[in-house]
Design an enzyme around this catalytic site. Structure first.
Site, mmCIF file in Angstrom:
data_model
loop_
_atom_site.group_PDB
_atom_site.id
_atom_site.type_symbol
_atom_site.label_atom_id
_atom_site.label_comp_id
_atom_site.label_asym_id
_atom_site.label_seq_id
_atom_site.Cartn_x
_atom_site.Cartn_y
_atom_site.Cartn_z
ATOM 1 N N GLU A 167 0.804 -1.223 0.000
ATOM 2 C CA GLU A 167 0.000 0.000 0.000
ATOM 3 C C GLU A 167 0.839 1.277 0.000
ATOM 4 O O GLU A 167 0.905 2.002 1.012
ATOM 5 C CB GLU A 167 -0.985 -0.022 1.180
ATOM 6 N N GLU A 351 -5.919 -8.138 -0.375
ATOM 7 C CA GLU A 351 -6.602 -7.877 0.901
ATOM 8 C C GLU A 351 -8.053 -7.525 0.633
ATOM 9 O O GLU A 351 -8.363 -6.699 -0.233
ATOM 10 C CB GLU A 351 -5.981 -6.687 1.662
HETATM 11 O O1 IFM Z 1 -4.796 -3.470 8.810
HETATM 12 C C1 IFM Z 1 -4.661 -2.871 7.567
HETATM 13 C C2 IFM Z 1 -3.448 -3.415 6.854
HETATM 14 O O2 IFM Z 1 -2.282 -3.207 7.579
HETATM 15 C C3 IFM Z 1 -3.275 -2.777 5.498
HETATM 16 N N1 IFM Z 1 -4.508 -2.772 4.753
HETATM 17 C C4 IFM Z 1 -5.698 -2.371 5.400
HETATM 18 C C5 IFM Z 1 -5.876 -3.103 6.709
HETATM 19 C C6 IFM Z 1 -7.180 -2.672 7.398
HETATM 20 O O3 IFM Z 1 -7.145 -1.314 7.690
#
Ligand code: IFM
Length: 435
Positions: A167, A351
């Site tokens: 990210e 994710e």
């Molecule tokens: O917990 C985070 C993760 O570290 C990165 N992506 C989003 C998740 C939820 O906020």
């Protein structure tokens, strides 16, 4: 669940995702201090000033956690490596205990038939490098490349896939413009430099890992769909600006060797000299792209200085994070990424998941996953080459500035006893993946 494994093509990967600082317990095994430790120690930054010293104690309990992944029927585990655990000073001498830990973790995955999917950096920058300016300092590309070589020199031979940075938007914008994450800066010049350097570091690490003979290397970006808060031209423009900064900047650099004009309007005066010459590295070829997706935002204009937008409360049902549930966004990003940037390159949902409070019967998480997986299938039906889906997260864990109360886990963690208890969503996925 509304789906089962056999609804998907042979070889489609199902996985669970976590990250090092959020679960390992950073106080063990010789790990060095990170900018998250300093950020969390500063009153007002993190709910109850919670930190990752113990977290889920995965450092000592990883065998139990891998057993849970295996028992659910997942094929792969997306984990991250802590730079500060491997190189406590960020550079120089490696911490043998840290390297041994990732070595044991890797072998333990392989013993269970789980594919190791590594992310090199998921946000815990070694403090000594933060002291040198961290992501604002161009040298971070080289420091990160060196880290990539050290950690992958040890475990790279057994990785199924690797992405350098989780990210980039969070590493750069959320942390240097919005100030919500470490190092907690709110500075346009710092943000511009971090936006560029995070991509330069990404490309440098890809090149270094190619140099080690590695393959199946990718990039993982997060995306938030942006809708105008009303029908005005100003709101439409504000949503387009939000989209450009959040969703189009990083893919633009990696796949078009260019940044969106809308972003340059604000950031160009603050980018480091010679930034245009870095695109050959930034666009180092990757083998796949991972998308992290959770929600959308309604965006309206502020009339203030660039970027002149703000988030407006939306009407849709929300998760424990206060995030609207908007599965269409997942479909939109899969189709748009393939059409505008990646073409036939394999895509992964790296994710997706939701936070909901404990105690809960977990039906909301099951419904959330059903709705989002359905949109992934719709995109695949239109030819999007989606090859896998990773749920965030295996465990309830340290949700950064929001501490331990936002529960994303398929498995409940009691943060007193550290006992793990599978939730209904875990059991439902287990059944779906067995069919
Ligand atoms: O917990 C985070 C993760 O570290 C990165 N992506 C989003 C998740 C939820 O906020």
């Amino acid at each position: 669940m509304d789906f089962k494994r056999s609804d998907f093509p042979e070889g489609f990967l199902w996985g669970a995702a976590t990250s090092s600082y959020q679960i390992e317990g950073h106080s063990f095994g010789g790990a060095g201090p990170t900018h998250w430790d300093s950020f969390a120690a500063t009153p007002g930054n993190v709910v109850r000033a919670e930190h990752g010293d113990l977290a889920c104690d995965h450092y000592h309990r990883f065998e139990e956690d891998l057993d849970l992944i295996k028992a659910a029927g997942f094929d792969a585990y997306r984990f991250s490596t802590s730079w500060a655990r491997v190189l406590p000073d960020g550079r120089g001498t490696a911490n043998a205990e840290g390297l041994d830990f990732y070595d044991r973790l890797t072998d333990a995955m392989l013993e269970r038939g789980l594919k190791p999917c590594a992310t090199l950096y998921h946000w815990e920058l070694p403090q000594p490098l933060a002291d040198l300016g961290g992501w604002r300092n161009r040298d971070i590309a080289g420091w990160f490349g060196d880290f990539a070589e050290v950690i992958m020199g040890r475990i790279g031979d057994r990785m199924h896939s690797v992405a350098p940075i989780n990210e980039p938007w969070c590493v750069a914008w959320l942390s240097h413009f919005m100030g919500h994450h470490a190092p907690g800066m709110r500075d346009i010049r710092a943000a511009a430099r971090a936006m560029h350097h995070v991509l330069l570091a990404h490309g440098t690490a890809i090149e270094r890992m190619r140099g080690l003979g590695m393959s199946n290397l990718g990039a993982v970006c997060n995306f938030e769909w942006a809708d105008p808060a009303d029908e005005s031209d100003a709101a439409r423009e504000a949503a387009l600006d939000y989209d450009a900064i959040y969703n189009r900047f990083f893919l633009g650099g990696m796949f078009h060797k260019a940044y969106p004009e809308r972003v340059l309007k604000g950031l160009e005066p603050h980018l480091p000299a010679g930034w245009q010459d870095d695109f050959d590295t930034i666009a180092a070829p990757v083998d796949w792209v991972g998308l992290n997706y959770y929600t959308r935002k309604l965006i309206g204009p502020t009339g203030g200085p660039w970027p002149g937008y703000e988030e407006v409360d939306g009407p849709l049902p929300k998760t424990q994070m206060g995030w609207e549930v908007y599965p269409d966004g997942l479909y939109n990003f899969l189709t748009r990424t393939a059409a505008n940037y990646t073409s036939d390159l394999p895509l992964y949902m790296t994710e997706n998941g939701m936070a909901s409070p404990a105690p809960s019967d977990d039906q909301d998480r099951i419904a959330y996953l059903n709705a989002h997986v359905a949109k992934a299938r719709a995109a695949m039906a239109e030819g999007v080459p989606l090859k896998g889906y990773f749920i965030w997260s295996l465990l309830d864990n340290y949700e950064w500035a929001l501490g331990y109360e936002k529960r994303f886990g398929l498995v409940h963690v009691d943060f007193e006893s550290l006992q793990r208890t599978p939730k209904a969503s875990y059991e439902a996925l287990k059944l779906a993946l067995s069919q």
